[in-house]
Design a protein around this motif. Structure first.
Motif, PDB file in Angstrom:
ATOM      1  N   ARG A  97       0.824  -1.214   0.000  1.00  0.00           N
ATOM      2  CA  ARG A  97       0.000   0.000   0.000  1.00  0.00           C
ATOM      3  C   ARG A  97       0.853   1.256   0.000  1.00  0.00           C
ATOM      4  NH1 ARG A  97      -1.256  -1.811   5.428  1.00  0.00           N
ATOM      5  NH2 ARG A  97      -0.226  -0.519   7.000  1.00  0.00           N
ATOM      6  N   ASN A  98       2.021   1.198   0.688  1.00  0.00           N
ATOM      7  CA  ASN A  98       2.889   2.371   0.663  1.00  0.00           C
ATOM      8  C   ASN A  98       3.412   2.633  -0.740  1.00  0.00           C
ATOM      9  OD1 ASN A  98       2.500   2.606   3.387  1.00  0.00           O
ATOM     10  ND2 ASN A  98       4.457   1.717   3.969  1.00  0.00           N
ATOM     11  N   ALA A 143      -6.551   6.503   4.781  1.00  0.00           N
ATOM     12  CA  ALA A 143      -5.300   6.320   5.532  1.00  0.00           C
ATOM     13  C   ALA A 143      -5.403   6.931   6.919  1.00  0.00           C
ATOM     14  CB  ALA A 143      -4.144   6.941   4.752  1.00  0.00           C
ATOM     15  N   THR A 189       1.991   4.941   6.077  1.00  0.00           N
ATOM     16  CA  THR A 189       1.187   5.171   4.869  1.00  0.00           C
ATOM     17  C   THR A 189       0.632   6.586   4.844  1.00  0.00           C
ATOM     18  OG1 THR A 189       0.581   2.833   4.857  1.00  0.00           O
ATOM     19  CG2 THR A 189      -0.780   4.333   3.536  1.00  0.00           C
TER      20      THR A 189
END
Length: 1639
Positions: free
Chosen positions: A982-983, A1020, A1063
């Motif tokens: 996801r990052n 996030a 994130t």
């Protein structure tokens, strides 16, 4: 002419020889000479027989010399046609007489003359003359008294005469000229092939062209006169050969051998005569054939001459000529002759006789035309016997008989030797001393050799006739692409077919036997040539059974191993068998003999020639080639050493490797030439290869390792050759592709892993070859998107990969197919057009696999597509590429692949973004941006359009759709449970927006902001706030002591919340990037302000509740936006104020995080405030500036309250305050608001120590702010007459109201550490301030420094007071230096501030010097260096006061000057004011300080002729200081006298002694200015009575004269001495030193 001269010379010789005994001849010769001179040519000589007569006359004498001369001259005359025809009769009579002479020379001359007659125009055409001339030769030949040379010459002359007679017959009968000599009895050439070719060259034209007309016409019954003459001669010769007498020639008998030899000569050279003239043909049929048949009979014992070998040879030669030239007309006779010859080979005849017969039969076999005529006339004629077949069988029996002989081995060696000699061009012969056994062996070998050559002759004849049929069009060339007819109809083709069917089995038996038993190079080479020729002929004739049999036999001789001798004992291959299985035991040492090598070469030659017609026969060839391939690659393979006997078989020194390399090259070339084959032939070859592979596949499953290895080698060979065929047939690949690849797919499904690997490798090579071919590339460029054939081909080329991957369950096959796909994409991906759906679907299926290796391989292919191949992928498949990439990003098998796939999505956007340049968009145009000075500029967002590199059919809308699909994938990946994924997705999303945002329209940006950017931020933020805080355990690595051991996870990432924090940091960073880059465009979007407010809300919440990283990222998001756009004027005021409000709220309100995190965040905010102000100071007004200072102040107060004792104890400024100190230099008021400098300095001074206490305790004089009209919140500057500020009121109010803010403003910020760091900053800022603002604030700066200086008492070891002293000195010195440059108006305008300044200066000196210098202050430091530094600072302060300030022309008032001097006097009185008992306790530096102050007073009072610097201020200071100094000196002197009396005999303190001594010395040194001396209290007459000429004014000595006189009686000698000096100076001043009694 030469002839006449020679003839005259002969006549002279004749005359000389006959002058004694034969005068008539002498006279005749002389007469002839004279006659000769009158003639000019041979014809004239012929007309006058005088000359001929003299020569005949000389011959008639019959003396040897004269006869020789006469015959010689006759020869010359005849040769030059100088003899008339009527003279022939007389000449022949003369020759007959001389033939009977016994002299050998005369006989030879006679024979020469006869031959010349036949060669000249005198050739006799009558029977009488001819018989007479020939009779002379025959009589000399048969004369027993004739010598051998005469006999030989007579035989030769007769032979030539016969030839000339028959030549005349041919000429007179108008027959074709030419003599025909064939190889039946001539010496054999070096090769049977050459013999066959020689016979073709000599016979074809003569027999086929010259006799065509003769065959069609009838034979002539009546010959010409010359013909009759020849016929008479032929009949007599036949009679003589039969042992009878010659009627016409009048010869009773001659040797039959000679007669037969002449007949053989006539039969062989004058075929046209016999085939044209009926009488000749009848003589041939009835007389000559009868003679030959009788002579040929061997059923009875042959005796006499007819039994001699030479006679038998002549008979056989003659028979051969009849068969060769006349068999068409003499059918019966020829059939009889042939039957007799064939039968003779099996009779018990002498070996030499059988050899002669074999030579004849060999001659027939090597003559293609003869063999054709014989086969047509006999074997193909049902009425006649198969004489050719019988002849060949007879030869084969001779060959096969060698194996039954007792000396078979020796004979075979001898046969090989004969072939070797023949190859060298040497006629084979025995040694002279050879034994009878050796002769027998050689004879038998000779017979076998002839038989072998005969069989080879048949072979080559068949090949030659086949080639002839091809040349005339009766047969198709084996290289022809057309299919052969079902049945041959050409005469030659039918002949060849019938001949092959008749003889192939016999020939194969014989040749295979000899080839199996022979080892000689030459014989092996010759037989293999026969194999090649016959096999090729069979191939051209489509004779399948002979072709297969010969191939099978040949293959048997190609490969042998070390146990070949054992195999020889096995039965030979049946000639009729169709195939041979060649098996080479891999454990044997494979030895390729010369025979093997040459057999292999022959096999290659055959296949190269017949590749279009081999058909099913390919299997035989391929089995052998597979065995060869295994042998070549076997470590145990070798070749025999080859001699250089045969030039064609010569080898290099490294013969073994040369042979292997040559064979390997031939093996490869065979399949490389498949591109020239007919397509059906290629299919046959492929079918054979598949058959070979299928046969071997079953063997690979057997348990025997050796067999399995052999079979695997055969399969490998088949696969490699299939690839070679494929590569060389790329121009017509479609009809071949399915056969080849289909077999590879079968192998890929094999249970044998070796075969699977082999199949995958072959599939890779095949696909790469097709796609990499020039033909495919040309077709792809020419037919892309238009030709269904191209589409079908491409799909068929790629589809096997999908088939293999889907049909096979083996993981290695899956991996192999993916590797192949990777190779294809890397090398040829740019050529693909129609196969992308299959490829992408295959890759998508791989993404769902659970096997890591497969996913890795599949992703490598995807990387190739996405990195380098997107431009070649058709537009309709681009979305599939992106979806497949998304599938790899979301797969859970391999993390690194997911990360890299996300990177590929980014790469794809680079490609997609190129299309956004094309086509109009609704708002791509000119965007109006605000400039910092308020002006409007136009910035074009649409740059110059670049060349479109995409498919023109792709629209901008499609590109936008592709781009949003990428955004959607990245957004979904941004919620992945794996932090790394996801990052990476978040990072990539914002990198794409940052890289290509300038190409997005406003509508696209609006969609991106609301659907992707803020959505991602919201998710996030929510996950970071709600995720678990439970600590994670790393991956279990093992067990130790019964406990699981886990991998360590860094504390910053060991919870889900921390991972989501990371994130969120990336999201803030991404938003910062796009705001930094596209803020001017974004703020023009509808409702962007609401988004901005949402962002501010997220920032406040993240700072208040998030981690340090999140808070810093949130701050950085705002910070970068402001810093990027405020200098350019792109940041509107509301946005800037909103950022300041957020910072203010954050710094004033506490956060939920710990102190360390909060401090770090505050540091970042404060640092950011400084940068914001630097970049946006042009936008700041007074209220915003006040807000900025208020924010800073609150941060300082908060830090001062929360600072840890640890930091204070060890002298560290809190981090927040450190950052504040860093940004203070940046907070200089803006240029457009100079009045704010006062506010700025007020804030800074407020942070110095004792600010509030000073205000409370020092009264109005010490209240700088209120005295100047300032309150705590407002500074009034209307009363400042500085010339720079008008009557305008500037108020700066803090935005913070309420009781808390008022209390904060009154709170004292007292931190020496902070102040110590602040003082240098304050001084630097003051120096940089505008002159007008500096003059106003100077007094307050001095006051603040004074407050810092008096901290010495509370903290003597601190650095603040010393730093303040240095700064104080620096500012005063700088001011004095600048004071001299100021004009009077400037001083007048700043008068009020200057008065305030000097008051503050005097206060500081008075307070600090009197109260804090030269005193014994408590200290924790024991370092001597520290004390020395403190004393140095004190002295420096005194120096600035005494040497700089009071010595300069300053603008201070009299009161201030007096205060400053009194301050020095008070400091100088320290030592003298103490009691004697106390002074001993004072530290030394205190005494030194007092003496220094005294020194400064003496310096201020003295005058050293410095007239250039003496001014009014200097004089005024001198007057003030001299009075104070005199008072102080008088007190010191009197105090000394009093204390000395009180002490009595006790010792006087050294400090006091030093003080009194210093005073007395300085009094002696000081010289006063007259103006200074005028203020001293002296009597007027003393003032005027001083000696005028004395320049040194020491009036002060008169003032102190009384105390000095008292000191004369001091007990201290040093004092007395110094007083003595002073008294003398008094006398000098009064002029007493000049008074003398003597004067």
């Amino acid at each position: 002419m030469a002839f006449m001269a020679v003839l005259e010379s002969d006549l002279r010789a004749l005359s000389a020889e006959a002058r004694r005994r034969y005068p008539a001849i002498k006279d005749g010769a002389e007469h002839a000479i004279l006659k000769l001179r009158s003639l000019s040519s041979s014809s004239e000589i012929a007309q006058h027989d005088d000359i001929l007569r003299i020569f005949l006359m000389a011959c008639e004498v019959k003396t040897i010399k004269l006869s020789v001369i006469g015959l010689s001259c006759l020869q010359k005359l005849i040769a030059h046609d100088a003899v008339a025809s009527p003279a022939l009769n007389e000449i022949l009579a003369t020759l007959k007489d001389h033939g009977e002479m016994a002299d050998e020379g005369v006989q030879l001359k006679t024979l020469q003359t006869v031959l010349i007659i036949f060669q000249s125009r005198l050739q006799p055409d009558g029977e009488e003359h001819t018989a007479q001339a020939l009779g002379i030769c025959l009589r000399l030949l048969e004369n027993n008294r004739s010598s051998d040379s005469v006999r030989n010459t007579a035989a030769a002359t007769f032979r030539q005469a016969v030839a000339l007679i028959f030549d005349h017959v041919v000429s007179s009968e108008s027959l074709p000229a030419g003599k025909f000599v064939h190889g039946g009895y001539v010496s054999r050439s070096a090769s049977v092939t050459i013999d066959v070719n020689h016979s073709i060259n000599n016979s074809n034209r003569s027999l086929e062209e010259d006799f065509v007309s003769l065959d069609k016409s009838k034979m002539r019954e009546t010959p010409t006169k010359a013909g009759k003459l020849g016929l008479r001669l032929l009949e007599d010769l036949t009679a003589l050969a039969a042992g009878g007498s010659a009627t016409w020639l009048r010869v009773s008998s001659i040797q039959r051998t000679f007669a037969l030899d002449i007949l053989e000569f006539i039969l062989s050279n004058y075929v046209a005569v016999f085939r044209t003239l009926l009488p000749y043909e009848q003589v041939l049929r009835h007389q000559i054939c009868s003679l030959l048949m009788t002579s040929l009979r061997t059923n009875s014992e042959i005796e006499g001459e007819t039994g001699e070998p030479y006679f038998r040879r002549l008979v056989l030669r003659s028979v051969a000529h009849i068969i060769r030239h006349y068999s068409s007309s003499l059918i019966t006779e020829s059939e009889v002759f042939l039957s007799m010859l064939v039968r003779a080979t099996s009779l018990d005849l002498p070996l030499w006789h059988r050899i002669l017969v074999l030579e004849i039969l060999r001659g027939f076999c090597v003559e293609a035309h003869t063999l054709r005529i014989l086969f047509l006339n006999f074997d193909m004629n049902p009425k006649n016997t198969n004489v050719v077949e019988g002849m060949i069988k007879a030869l084969a029996r001779v060959v096969s008989s060698v194996q039954f002989q007792d000396t078979s081995e020796e004979s075979l060696v001898a046969v090989a030797g004969m072939f070797t000699s023949k190859a060298k061009g040497i006629e084979w012969s025995l040694d002279n001393d050879a034994s009878n056994a050796a002769v027998l062996v050689a004879s038998e070998a000779h017979a076998v050799t002839l038989a072998i050559e005969g069989l080879l002759g048949v072979v080559f004849t068949v090949a030659t006739l086949t080639d002839e049929a091809v040349d005339v069009g009766e047969l198709e060339s084996p290289r022809c692409d057309s299919d052969p007819p079902a049945k041959f109809i050409g005469k030659t083709a039918v002949l060849c077919t019938t001949m092959v069917d008749s003889v192939w089995l016999t020939i194969l038996d014989a040749l295979s036997l000899i080839l199996a038993k022979s080892q000689g190079e030459a014989i092996v080479l010759e037989i293999l040539k026969g194999y090649q020729a016959f096999t090729q002929a069979c191939g051209v004739l489509r004779a399948v059974e002979p072709l297969n049999s010969f191939l099978a036999s040949l293959c048997k001789f190609t490969i042998s191993s070390s146990n070949e001798t054992e195999r020889r004992s096995r039965s030979l291959l049946s000639p009729g068998s169709k195939r041979t299985e060649v098996v080479v035991d891999q454990r044997d040492v494979v030895v390729l003999t010369l025979k093997n090598v040459q057999a292999l070469r022959t096999l290659f030659n055959i296949t190269h020639r017949l590749y279009n017609v081999l058909g099913p026969s390919w299997v035989l060839v391929l089995e052998t080639l597979a065995a060869l391939d295994r042998a070549i690659h076997s470590p145990h393979a070798t070749t025999q050493e080859v001699s250089a006997a045969v030039s064609k078989l010569t080898r290099e020194p490294s013969g073994q490797y040369s042979d292997f390399s040559i064979l390997s090259s031939l093996n490869s070339q065979l399949f490389e030439s498949s591109g020239l084959m007919h397509i059906s032939a290629v299919k046959s070859l492929l079918s054979a290869l598949r058959q070979l592979s299928h046969q071997s596949m079953a063997g690979t499953l057997s348990g025997i390792a050796q067999t399995s290895s052999q079979k695997t080698g055969s399969i490998s060979f088949a696969v490699e050759r299939m690839i070679s065929i494929l590569v060389n047939n790329l121009h017509r690949i479609q009809p071949l592709w399915d056969d080849v690849v289909g077999h590879f797919v079968e192998l890929a499904n094999s249970p044998n892993h070796h075969l699977r690997a082999m199949a995958l490798k072959a599939l890779d090579q095949s696909i790469s070859a097709v796609l990499g071919s020039d033909q495919f590339e040309e077709n792809a460029s020419r037919q892309r998107g238009t030709k269904t054939e191209m589409k079908a081909l491409e799909i068929s080329v790629i589809s096997p990969l999908h088939v293999v991957y889907g049909s096979c369950s083996s993981s290695d096959v899956h991996a192999g197919s993916l590797k192949i796909l990777l190779h294809i994409l890397e090398r040829h991906g740019d050529k693909l057009c129609y196969s992308w759906p299959n490829i992408l679907e295959m890759l998508r299926s791989v993404a769902g696999s659970s096997e890591k290796d497969l996913v890795t391989l599949g992703f490598q292919s995807l990387r190739v597509i996405m990195n380098d191949g997107l431009s070649t992928v058709p537009s309709e498949f681009l979305h599939v590429c992106i979806d497949v990439t998304g599938a790899y990003s979301a797969q859970k098998t391999e993390l690194n692949i997911s990360l890299t796939a996300i990177g590929l999505l980014w790469t794809s956007t680079d490609f997609i973004a190129k299309g956004l340049f094309e086509g109009p968009t609704e708002d791509k145009g000119r965007e109006t941006l605000d400039h910092k000075n308020g002006e409007k500029i136009e910035q074009t967002l649409n740059t110059v359009k670049k060349a479109n590199q995409q498919d023109p059919s792709i629209t901008v809308a499609e590109h936008e759709k592709l781009l949003f699909s990428v955004f959607s994938l990245l957004q979904n990946l941004g919620a992945d449970e794996r932090p790394e994924v996801r990052n990476s997705a978040v990072r990539t999303l914002f990198q794409i927006l940052g890289s290509h945002g300038q190409k997005l329209s406003k509508s696209m940006w609006e969609d991106c902001l609301w659907n992707y950017v803020f959505t991602t931020l919201d998710r996030a933020s929510h996950m970071a706030a709600t995720s678990s805080k439970d600590e994670w355990h790393g991956k279990e690595l093992g067990v130790r002591g019964g406990k699981a051991v886990h991998m360590l996870i860094h504390h910053s990432r060991n919870t889900a919340q921390k991972q989501w924090d990371e994130t969120l940091v990336l999201v803030f960073s991404g938003i910062a990037r796009i705001l930094r880059t596209f803020f001017p465009l974004l703020r023009s979007i509808t409702n962007f302000w609401s988004g901005w407010e949402s962002l501010l809300c997220f920032v406040k919440n993240s700072i208040a509740n998030g981690s340090k990283e999140v808070a810093l990222a949130a701050v950085g998001c705002l910070q970068s936006t402001v810093l990027s756009h405020s200098p350019k004027g792109n940041l509107p005021m509301p946005y800037l104020k909103s950022v300041l409000d957020v910072y203010d709220i954050i710094l004033r309100n506490p956060t939920s995080c710990n102190d360390m995190v909060a401090n770090k965040v505050k540091q970042e905010i404060i640092h950011g405030l400084g940068e914001v102000y630097v970049h946006a100071q042009g936008m700041f007004d007074s209220s915003m500036y006040a807000q900025l200072l208020s924010i800073i102040e609150s941060a300082i107060k908060e830090a001062n309250i929360t600072q840890s004792n640890f930091e204070a104890e060890f002298g560290h400024v809190p981090p927040v305050q450190r950052v504040v100190l860093e940004i203070f230099p940046l907070l200089r008021p803006p240029n457009h608001l100079p009045s704010l400098w006062a506010v700025f300095f007020q804030k800074l001074l407020h942070y110095l120590p004792n600010s509030d206490s000073f205000v409370e305790n020092e009264g109005d004089a010490a209240k700088p702010v209120e005295s100047r009209g300032y309150t705590s919140d407002t500074m009034k500057m209307s009363d400042i007459p500085n010339g720079t500020t008008s009557n305008k009121r500037v108020e700066v109010e803090s935005p913070s109201s309420s009781s808390d803010s008022k209390r904060d403003s009154a709170t004292t910020i007292s931190s020496d550490l902070f102040a110590e760091k602040l003082v240098p900053v304050l001084v630097d800022l003051f120096i940089q301030a505008p002159v007008a603002e500096r003059s106003i604030t100077f007094p307050y700066i001095i006051q603040g420094l004074g407050r810092c200086m008096i901290t010495r008492r509370e903290n003597p070891d601190g650095g603040l007071w010393g730093l303040a002293v240095k700064s104080f000195n620096q500012l005063l010195v700088d001011d004095i230096e600048k004071l001299a440059c100021l004009s009077a108006p400037d001083l007048t305008n700043n008068r009020h501030a200057r008065i305030r300044l000097w008051k503050e200066v005097a206060d500081v000196y008075e307070i600090f010097l009197v109260g804090y210098c030269g005193r014994a202050l408590p200290s924790n430091s024991l370092a001597a260096i520290s004390k020395e530094d403190d004393e140095s600072l004190e002295m420096e302060l005194l120096d600035v006061l005494g040497d700089k300030i009071l010595m300069s022309d300053i603008d201070a008032s009299h009161d201030i000057l007096e205060r400053l001097i009194i301050t020095l006097d008070r400091c100088a009185s320290r030592t003298c004011s103490l009691s004697v008992e106390t002074v001993e306790l004072v530290p030394p530096h205190c005494s030194r300080f007092s003496l220094t102050c005294l020194h400064k007073l003496f310096s201020l009072s003295s005058y050293n002729n410095e007239s250039s610097v003496w001014n009014q201020t200097r004089g005024e200071i001198s007057k003030i200081s001299v009075m104070i100094l005199m008072t102080r000196c008088e007190f010191i002197l009197k105090k000394f006298l009093t204390d000395e009396k009180e002490l009595g005999e006790r010792p006087f303190p050294s400090a006091r002694i030093s003080e009194i001594a210093f005073v007395l010395q300085e009094m002696a040194r000081v010289v006063m200015h007259p103006e200074t001396a005028s203020v001293l209290p002296l009597h007027p007459y003393l003032k005027g009575g001083l000696v005028e000429e004395n320049p040194d004014q020491r009036a002060h000595l008169f003032v102190l004269f009384s105390p000095l006189c008292e000191l004369v009686k001091s007990r201290n000698s040093r004092v007395r001495d110094l007083v003595q000096v002073l008294l003398r100076l008094v006398g000098t001043q009064l002029g007493l030193h000049k008074i003398c009694l003597t004067n």
